[in-house]
Design an enzyme around this catalytic site. Structure first.
Site: not given
Ligand code: FPP
Length: 259
Positions: A31, A66, A186, A192, A18-19, A23, A35
């Site tokens: 955003r 998502n 997490r 959570r 998460d995050g 970041w 990723h």
């Molecule tokens: C949460 O951060 C992260 C995700 C919803 C996606 C996680 C995906 C990756 C790390 C890349 C793809 C994965 C693989 C296995 C290749 P958020 O976007 O919810 O961040 P925020 O809470 O700060 O908005």
């Protein structure tokens, strides 16, 4: 940290990554950049987990919730997974990594599903570490699908209701055959589960870290393992942690070194 080769090394680590968005926002970036950097953290984490002797690593990459994100972000996440599998599959195979996918795969786009199936098929006999990618995954959805398959068996006379036990339910989940996670991490300071491995984490230890996922690295993984190793796991029992742990999830021979 203490010796990570001891028997209390977690067999299975699951991570809620998460995050990424925060970041990126901190740096004034879109955003999607979060990723992208998050994928680099995935690579480093897979490598480090394998080197540390972790046998199962489950990563929450895309939840069934998502889909409600803006379409460009959904497309970007799909694209990143595709690129990850296309670019990294050969290297993962070389590292003897088995790739497994959990989540509702049958509703996935036709440009994503074949890649996931190929990754599973290519690596199915690999033994160093299983990297389980939770994609289009939601725990309640997974449990509902398991219940539906049990209900069909009952309705068609192959199963009686009293035969439905926790091990039988576990055998119908997407994670069938995998040990439950010992440690769930997490990142980003949120505390959570967000519909992740609800059944499987009944006795998991949780470590919440304030750092955002793109900053996750080997040192953070080792820090989380160190915190885990200081926990007293009783599994509902009053026995010493070592006895309880060894009876509930015996470590494989390769992890018993130094025990
Ligand atoms: C949460 O951060 C992260 C995700 C919803 C996606 C996680 C995906 C990756 C790390 C890349 C793809 C994965 C693989 C296995 C290749 P958020 O976007 O919810 O961040 P925020 O809470 O700060 O908005």
């Amino acid at each position: 940290m203490s010796d990570p080769s001891a028997r209390t090394l977690p067999l299975h680590i699951a991570i809620i990554m998460d995050g990424n968005g925060r970041w990126a926002a901190r740096r004034g970036l879109p955003r999607t950049m979060g990723h992208r950097k998050g994928v680099e953290a995935v690579r480093e984490t897979v490598r480090a987990a394998g080197e540390l002797g972790i046998r199962y690593l489950t990563l929450y990459a895309f939840s069934s919730e998502n889909w409600s994100r803006p379409e460009p972000e959904v497309n970007d996440l799909m694209g990143l997974l595709k690129v990850f599998i296309r670019r990294d599959l050969a290297e993962l195979h070389r590292q003897n990594v088995r790739v497994r996918i959990i989540g509702d795969r049958w509703n996935l786009r036709s440009d994503v599903l074949p890649l996931l199936l190929e990754a599973e098929e290519t690596t199915r006999n690999n033994t160093a570490i299983t990297v389980c990618i939770a994609f289009n995954y939601g725990s309640r959805d997974e449990i509902a699908r398991a219940m539906q398959s049990l209900a069909v068996d009952v309705a068609e006379g192959r199963l009686s209701p009293e035969q439905i036990t926790p091990p039988l339910i576990a055998s119908r989940l997407d994670t069938a055959g995998m040990p439950d996670p010992d440690l769930v991490i997490r990142t980003s300071g949120e505390e959570r589960l967000s519909n992740f491995l609800l059944w499987q984490s009944a006795y998991s230890e949780f470590v919440f870290m304030p750092e955002y996922w793109p900053d996750f690295d080997r040192a953070m993984l080792m820090r989380a393992i160190d915190i885990y190793r200081q926990r007293d796991r009783r599994f509902g029992n009053v026995a010493p942690a070592s006895a309880a742990a060894s009876s509930a999830t015996p470590p494989p021979a390769s992890l018993a070194v130094g025990s």
